[in-house]
Scaffold this motif. Structure first.
Motif, short mmCIF file in Angstrom:
data_model
loop_
_atom_site.label_atom_id
_atom_site.label_comp_id
_atom_site.label_asym_id
_atom_site.label_seq_id
_atom_site.Cartn_x
_atom_site.Cartn_y
_atom_site.Cartn_z
N SER A 159 0.81 -1.23 0.00
CA SER A 159 0.00 0.00 0.00
C SER A 159 0.84 1.27 0.00
O SER A 159 0.28 2.36 0.06
CB SER A 159 -0.97 0.04 1.20
N ARG A 179 -0.67 4.73 -1.42
CA ARG A 179 -1.33 4.58 -2.72
C ARG A 179 -2.78 5.07 -2.65
O ARG A 179 -3.19 5.97 -3.36
CB ARG A 179 -1.27 3.12 -3.17
N GLU A 180 -3.59 4.46 -1.81
CA GLU A 180 -5.01 4.84 -1.74
C GLU A 180 -5.47 5.09 -0.32
O GLU A 180 -6.41 5.84 -0.10
CB GLU A 180 -5.88 3.75 -2.37
N ARG A 181 -4.88 4.46 0.65
CA ARG A 181 -5.33 4.57 2.03
C ARG A 181 -4.12 4.62 2.93
O ARG A 181 -2.99 4.69 2.47
CB ARG A 181 -6.22 3.38 2.39
N GLY A 216 -3.50 11.77 -2.53
CA GLY A 216 -3.61 10.65 -1.60
C GLY A 216 -2.96 10.97 -0.28
O GLY A 216 -2.36 12.03 -0.10
#
Length: 290
Positions: free
Chosen positions: A191, A265-267, A248
């Protein structure tokens, strides 16, 4: 009746006394001389280092350790040395001087009783003034200060064996772990898009770290807000901060003088990922000062 043979005078054999004198010069390679030059003095080429230079013993052996004036060496090696801001005297490698120091053999006729020595030619003033010194008469030198050791760059700093073994177990690798490799491994955790480590004015980025982020400015500005805000409101914040940008989340962690910028990346962090980075930062903070 036998004839008498006239007696003849046979001159005595010529005898000589043999002795040695110091050499007038020694020859060293330029590469030998550059080993003791302070940083920034040598500006010549690698080809220049292969040359030989002839040094007068009267100049380099005035003290009890071989040395030479930098201005004199610059005259012997034109275009190869920068003298501005450099010390006046440069030490010469003593072992190389000893190997190049070859005394000259001389002989002197031993006079027979009553024999007058041959008149000696009048010495030239320059030769009389530049008597070659013997090794035993050389006093203590005045050497240029030894340059301090260069600090190890942040990317090349290494961990002690036990700490490295622990980090290898945490990051599941058998590779050697200088700081640059450790940052790459942190940036490849699940991640995470990339990591960057800062320490003072230095910083190291993982290979996949996004371009366009001013790592030192971001780490210093954001993390400096934590103790100020906590002090103003009577709170003590943990040494971790997550910001949410349009691209992000970005997390900032610090231990001692080391600060890690983590681009997600996203979280945020997946379970166990932040703990790996925390452990790495703790061991970095325990390293001796470079």
């Amino acid at each position: 009746m036998s004839a008498e043979v006239p007696a003849t005078d046979t001159p005595p054999p010529v005898r000589y006394r043999h002795f040695t004198v110091p050499p007038a010069t020694v020859r060293l390679t330029v590469d030998d001389l550059t080993t003791l030059l302070p940083d920034g003095v040598w500006i010549g080429t690698e080809a220049d280092k292969k040359r030989e230079v002839t040094l007068p013993t009267t100049e380099i052996l005035e003290k009890n350790f071989p040395r030479i004036r930098l201005s004199r060496l610059a005259d012997l090696l034109p275009g190869c040395l920068r003298v501005e801001g450099a010390p006046d005297w440069i030490a010469l490698p003593a072992d190389r001087v000893v190997l190049a120091y070859h005394p000259e053999s001389r002989r002197e006729k031993i006079l027979e009783p009553g024999e007058e020595p041959a008149p000696e030619p009048a010495p030239e003033p320059a030769a009389e003034e530049k008597r070659r010194p013997g090794w035993k008469k050389i006093p203590k030198p005045e050497l240029a200060p030894v340059p301090p050791p260069k600090p190890i760059p942040l990317s090349e700093r290494k961990f002690p064996a036990e700490e490295e073994k622990r980090l290898q177990h945490i990051f599941l690798t058998e590779d050697a772990l200088p700081v640059a490799r450790l940052v790459d491994l942190a940036g490849s955790l699940p991640s995470i898009q990339g990591c960057a480590l800062t320490h003072g004015a230095e910083h190291v980025r993982s290979e996949n770290f996004p371009a366009g982020i001013d790592v030192p400015a971001l780490a210093d500005t954001a993390l400096d807000l934590l103790p100020k805000a906590g002090h103003a409101h009577g709170l003590r914040f943990l040494p971790t901060l997550t910001l949410y940008a349009e691209s992000g989340p970005i997390s900032l962690l610090h231990r001692g003088d080391y600060r890690m910028v983590v681009v997600h990346r996203e979280r945020g962090f997946l379970p166990g990922v932040r703990e790996k980075i925390d452990a790495a930062l703790e061991m970095l903070a325990a390293l001796p000062k470079a």
